[in-house]
Design an enzyme around this catalytic site. Structure first.
Site, PDB file in Angstrom:
ATOM      1  N   CYS A   2       2.778   3.431  -0.397  1.00  7.51           N
ATOM      2  CA  CYS A   2       3.692   3.574   0.736  1.00  7.51           C
ATOM      3  C   CYS A   2       4.244   4.977   0.924  1.00  7.51           C
ATOM      4  O   CYS A   2       5.225   5.358   0.290  1.00  7.51           O
ATOM      5  CB  CYS A   2       4.842   2.601   0.596  1.00  7.51           C
ATOM      6  SG  CYS A   2       4.299   0.906   0.559  1.00  7.51           S
ATOM      7  N   CYS A  19       0.774  -1.590   0.676  1.00  6.08           N
ATOM      8  CA  CYS A  19       1.205  -0.569   1.626  1.00  6.08           C
ATOM      9  C   CYS A  19       2.055  -1.283   2.676  1.00  6.08           C
ATOM     10  O   CYS A  19       2.118  -2.504   2.699  1.00  6.08           O
ATOM     11  CB  CYS A  19      -0.011   0.082   2.267  1.00  6.08           C
ATOM     12  SG  CYS A  19       0.073   1.853   2.285  1.00  6.08           S
ATOM     13  N   CYS A  34       8.145   0.134  -0.427  1.00  6.39           N
ATOM     14  CA  CYS A  34       7.341  -1.032  -0.770  1.00  6.39           C
ATOM     15  C   CYS A  34       8.150  -1.926  -1.693  1.00  6.39           C
ATOM     16  O   CYS A  34       8.978  -1.448  -2.450  1.00  6.39           O
ATOM     17  CB  CYS A  34       6.057  -0.614  -1.481  1.00  6.39           C
ATOM     18  SG  CYS A  34       4.710  -0.259  -0.357  1.00  6.39           S
TER      19      CYS A  34
END
Length: 139
Positions: free
Chosen positions: A81, A9, A88
């Site tokens: 993400c 993330c 990402c």
């Protein structure tokens, strides 16, 4: 030998931390989970609180930068993400990246209860979607 999974993330503060805790708690007999971010930050205290409610302690987790995992191999790399998988990085190391999108509870505003409720919702959504994913690929 346990399969290794890395959750990515942006800040490694909420979703990926909860996913690491959920995976190690529920599937720790066959999977070993880690989490990282494109930039390390802090573990959101509301993530810790929401996970504690379901009996999972992530209070000792720390936010980690993806660079900490350079040279390591993983069986699964899963990005969370936001809405855009492109935010990402592509994980280099030969592992196919899978994207499973979740809202970022860390961006929630309102009362403490409103914010906690959103963390609970995302936590439960993560558990459900990971269960579906692992059952599909692991059988």
């Amino acid at each position: 030998m346990k399969k290794r999974v890395l959750f990515l993330c942006t800040a490694n503060s909420c979703r990926s931390q909860m996913a690491e805790g959920i995976t190690n708690h529920f599937w720790g007999d066959r999977l070993e989970a880690f989490s990282a971010g494109t930039q390390a930050s802090f573990v959101n205290p509301t993530s810790v609180e929401a996970m504690k409610e379901i009996g999972i302690d992530i209070s000792k987790h720390r936010s980690k930068d993806l660079a900490e995992f350079d040279g390591q191999s993983f069986d699964y790399v899963i990005t969370f993400c936001g809405d855009a998988n492109e935010t990402c990085p592509l994980y280099i190391g030969g592992t196919k990246k899978t994207h499973i999108g979740f809202d970022d509870p860390g961006k929630t505003t309102g009362s403490k209860e409103d914010i906690l409720q959103e963390f609970r919702r995302v936590r439960d959504d993560i558990k459900t979607k990971l269960e579906e994913f692992f059952n599909r690929i692991e059988g």
